[in-house]
Design an enzyme around this catalytic site. Structure first.
Site, PDB file in Angstrom:
ATOM      1  N   ASP A 128       0.845  -1.203   0.000  1.00 57.32           N
ATOM      2  CA  ASP A 128       0.000   0.000   0.000  1.00 57.32           C
ATOM      3  C   ASP A 128       0.880   1.253   0.000  1.00 57.32           C
ATOM      4  O   ASP A 128       0.665   2.180  -0.776  1.00 57.32           O
ATOM      5  CB  ASP A 128      -0.871   0.066   1.269  1.00 57.32           C
ATOM      6  N   GLU A 134      -5.815   7.134   0.174  1.00 57.61           N
ATOM      7  CA  GLU A 134      -6.290   6.457   1.382  1.00 57.61           C
ATOM      8  C   GLU A 134      -5.277   6.477   2.532  1.00 57.61           C
ATOM      9  O   GLU A 134      -5.652   6.586   3.686  1.00 57.61           O
ATOM     10  CB  GLU A 134      -6.689   5.001   1.075  1.00 57.61           C
ATOM     11  N   ASP A 163      -6.714   4.913  -4.382  1.00 61.12           N
ATOM     12  CA  ASP A 163      -6.626   3.811  -3.426  1.00 61.12           C
ATOM     13  C   ASP A 163      -5.423   2.975  -3.873  1.00 61.12           C
ATOM     14  O   ASP A 163      -5.486   2.298  -4.895  1.00 61.12           O
ATOM     15  CB  ASP A 163      -7.916   2.978  -3.411  1.00 61.12           C
ATOM     16  N   ILE A 206      -3.984   0.330  -2.752  1.00 65.32           N
ATOM     17  CA  ILE A 206      -4.414  -1.063  -2.897  1.00 65.32           C
ATOM     18  C   ILE A 206      -5.848  -1.130  -2.413  1.00 65.32           C
ATOM     19  O   ILE A 206      -6.120  -1.010  -1.219  1.00 65.32           O
ATOM     20  CB  ILE A 206      -3.568  -2.061  -2.090  1.00 65.32           C
ATOM     21  N   ASP A 207      -6.742  -1.301  -3.359  1.00 64.48           N
ATOM     22  CA  ASP A 207      -8.144  -1.473  -3.017  1.00 64.48           C
ATOM     23  C   ASP A 207      -8.360  -2.967  -2.865  1.00 64.48           C
ATOM     24  O   ASP A 207      -7.966  -3.742  -3.738  1.00 64.48           O
ATOM     25  CB  ASP A 207      -8.997  -0.899  -4.156  1.00 64.48           C
ATOM     26  N   THR A 235      -7.288  -4.659   0.173  1.00 68.45           N
ATOM     27  CA  THR A 235      -6.062  -5.137   0.837  1.00 68.45           C
ATOM     28  C   THR A 235      -6.232  -6.574   1.335  1.00 68.45           C
ATOM     29  O   THR A 235      -5.301  -7.385   1.261  1.00 68.45           O
ATOM     30  CB  THR A 235      -5.680  -4.208   2.013  1.00 68.45           C
ATOM     31  N   HIS A 258     -18.752  -5.734   4.338  1.00 70.32           N
ATOM     32  CA  HIS A 258     -18.731  -4.601   3.406  1.00 70.32           C
ATOM     33  C   HIS A 258     -20.022  -4.426   2.624  1.00 70.32           C
ATOM     34  O   HIS A 258     -20.205  -3.405   1.967  1.00 70.32           O
ATOM     35  CB  HIS A 258     -17.560  -4.729   2.419  1.00 70.32           C
ATOM     36  N   SER A 271     -12.485  -5.799  -4.061  1.00 70.13           N
ATOM     37  CA  SER A 271     -11.949  -4.632  -4.776  1.00 70.13           C
ATOM     38  C   SER A 271     -12.774  -4.175  -5.972  1.00 70.13           C
ATOM     39  O   SER A 271     -13.778  -4.777  -6.335  1.00 70.13           O
ATOM     40  CB  SER A 271     -10.507  -4.886  -5.237  1.00 70.13           C
ATOM     41  N   LYS A 284     -14.466  -5.763  -9.394  1.00 75.50           N
ATOM     42  CA  LYS A 284     -15.891  -5.992  -9.689  1.00 75.50           C
ATOM     43  C   LYS A 284     -16.362  -5.078 -10.817  1.00 75.50           C
ATOM     44  O   LYS A 284     -17.118  -5.490 -11.690  1.00 75.50           O
ATOM     45  CB  LYS A 284     -16.738  -5.734  -8.431  1.00 75.50           C
ATOM     46  N   ARG A 337     -24.302  -3.032  -3.717  1.00 73.63           N
ATOM     47  CA  ARG A 337     -23.540  -2.826  -2.473  1.00 73.63           C
ATOM     48  C   ARG A 337     -24.354  -1.967  -1.509  1.00 73.63           C
ATOM     49  O   ARG A 337     -24.344  -0.741  -1.585  1.00 73.63           O
ATOM     50  CB  ARG A 337     -22.215  -2.134  -2.833  1.00 73.63           C
ATOM     51  N   ASP A 364     -12.923   4.392  -3.403  1.00 70.38           N
ATOM     52  CA  ASP A 364     -13.395   3.032  -3.652  1.00 70.38           C
ATOM     53  C   ASP A 364     -14.337   2.946  -4.851  1.00 70.38           C
ATOM     54  O   ASP A 364     -14.731   1.838  -5.241  1.00 70.38           O
ATOM     55  CB  ASP A 364     -14.123   2.482  -2.415  1.00 70.38           C
TER      56      ASP A 364
END
Ligand code: AMP
Ligand code: MG
Length: 328
Positions: free
Chosen positions: A46, A69, A122, A124-125, A127, A215, A239, A242, A256, A271
């Site tokens: 990250d 982030e 981000d 690393i979206d 993680t 989430h 992440s 999608k 979501r 995100d």
């Protein structure tokens, strides 16, 4: 005549390519992760990704603010000296002789405020997906006056057809407002335009959702699928990958809604910014659960929105209608 946003596009590509090559080196060296104050993990990757991307963006567009982030608060603590030295070692592979102190400064270039024109990152979206060896993404987007103009996702573990029946892992997805969405390999080669699926039969749809039950509301998605007559199992994936599979037609809805564990959760801009333009430029549609446009003018969160609904466009109205009565 110059293509609009040409320099932004090239810079996004360069940033994502450099960060994904840094990631390749780190993948086998995952042991060191730090717990942030909110108890979520943050890894060497990250920090490395954020450092190089912020540096590349700042060199190209010194006037633009960057809203990312991570920051270097935890990393600079003496107890994390070893992690910082690993980050430095990986960043030095692309930028030789840069000190740990400078790397922390690069990371903190990402502590800007959302202004009229800003980048959101981000590094690393997903993680958790990264730590598991599953899907994750590096997500970068440019927002101007509340509209996402440019978005890029690097998905180092996504399967990619490079033509002639050859499949590799690792894809880069890029969209510029009004110019369509493209997919290429992680070096930016073998690019081709992508489009969402054109199916308007809800019963044939494939729903994609977060892997983490914390989430999004998995139970609600089961009820929604039943109502729409969807019989194929959902794809659970970490992440913004999608968004990538929806943009290339492998799924046609992504739902979501905040998990019952965190009902008041507000989504973070980094995100969804890159994923949203990717899907829109591939012909799809994105709104919140009440059909409202995502509002990127409220700071770091999508404060004025509730949930995220992404479809191939054709299914959108029917999904919103079916979803309404199921909402808590
Ligand atoms: P995903 O991989 O789709 O599950 O999403 C990963 C993202 O979920 C992370 O980047 C976090 O910012 C975000 N996240 C963290 N906590 C929550 C929560 N309670 N509800 C929804 N998203 C969350
Ligand atoms: Mg994230």
């Amino acid at each position: 005549m110059e293509t609009p946003y040409g320099k932004e596009k090239e810079t996004t590509l360069q940033a994502l390519t450099v960060a994904s090559s840094l990631m390749r080196g780190i993948q086998n060296d995952l042991r060191q992760s730090i717990q942030k104050e909110d108890r979520t993990p943050v890894t060497v990757a990250d920090y490395g990704s954020q450092a190089v991307i912020c540096k590349i963006l700042n060199d190209a567009f010194p006037e633009d603010s960057i809203v990312a982030e991570e920051d270097s608060t935890e990393l600079s603590k003496p107890k994390h000296a070893e992690v910082l030295s690993r980050v430095t070692q990986y960043v030095n592979a692309s930028f030789p002789s840069i000190s740990s102190g400078e790397i922390c400064q690069w990371i903190d270039l990402g502590s800007g405020d959302p202004s009229h024109r800003y980048w959101t990152l981000d590094p690393i979206d997903g993680t958790k997906g990264f730590l598991r060896g599953d899907q994750f993404a590096i997500a970068l987007a440019l927002i101007e006056g509340g509209t996402v103009r440019v978005g890029g996702l690097a998905c180092p573990n996504i399967p990619l057809d490079t033509g002639g029946g050859k499949q590799i892992h690792g894809g880069l997805f890029l969209a510029i407002r009004g110019q369509g969405a493209i997919q290429s390999d992680l070096a930016g080669d073998s690019g081709r335009k992508i489009r969402v699926s054109d199916s308007d039969l809800p019963s044939r749809a494939i729903l994609v959702e977060s892997l983490e039950p914390a989430h999004s509301d998995h139970q609600l998605n089961i009820e929604l699928m039943e109502k729409l007559g969807i019989s194929r199992s959902s794809i659970r994936m970490d992440s913004q990958a999608k968004y990538a599979i929806l943009a290339r037609g492998e799924a046609s809805l992504y739902v979501r809604i905040p998990s019952p564990q965190t009902p008041g959760y507000r989504e973070k801009i980094w995100d969804h910014a890159a994923g949203s333009i990717l899907v829109e430029e591939a012909g799809g549609r994105i709104t919140d659960a009440l059909g409202r446009t995502l509002d990127f003018t409220c700071g770091k969160t999508l404060e004025k929105n509730y949930g995220i609904i992404v479809t191939n466009g054709r299914l959108h109205r029917r999904v919103l209608d079916a979803l309404g009565p199921l909402l808590p």
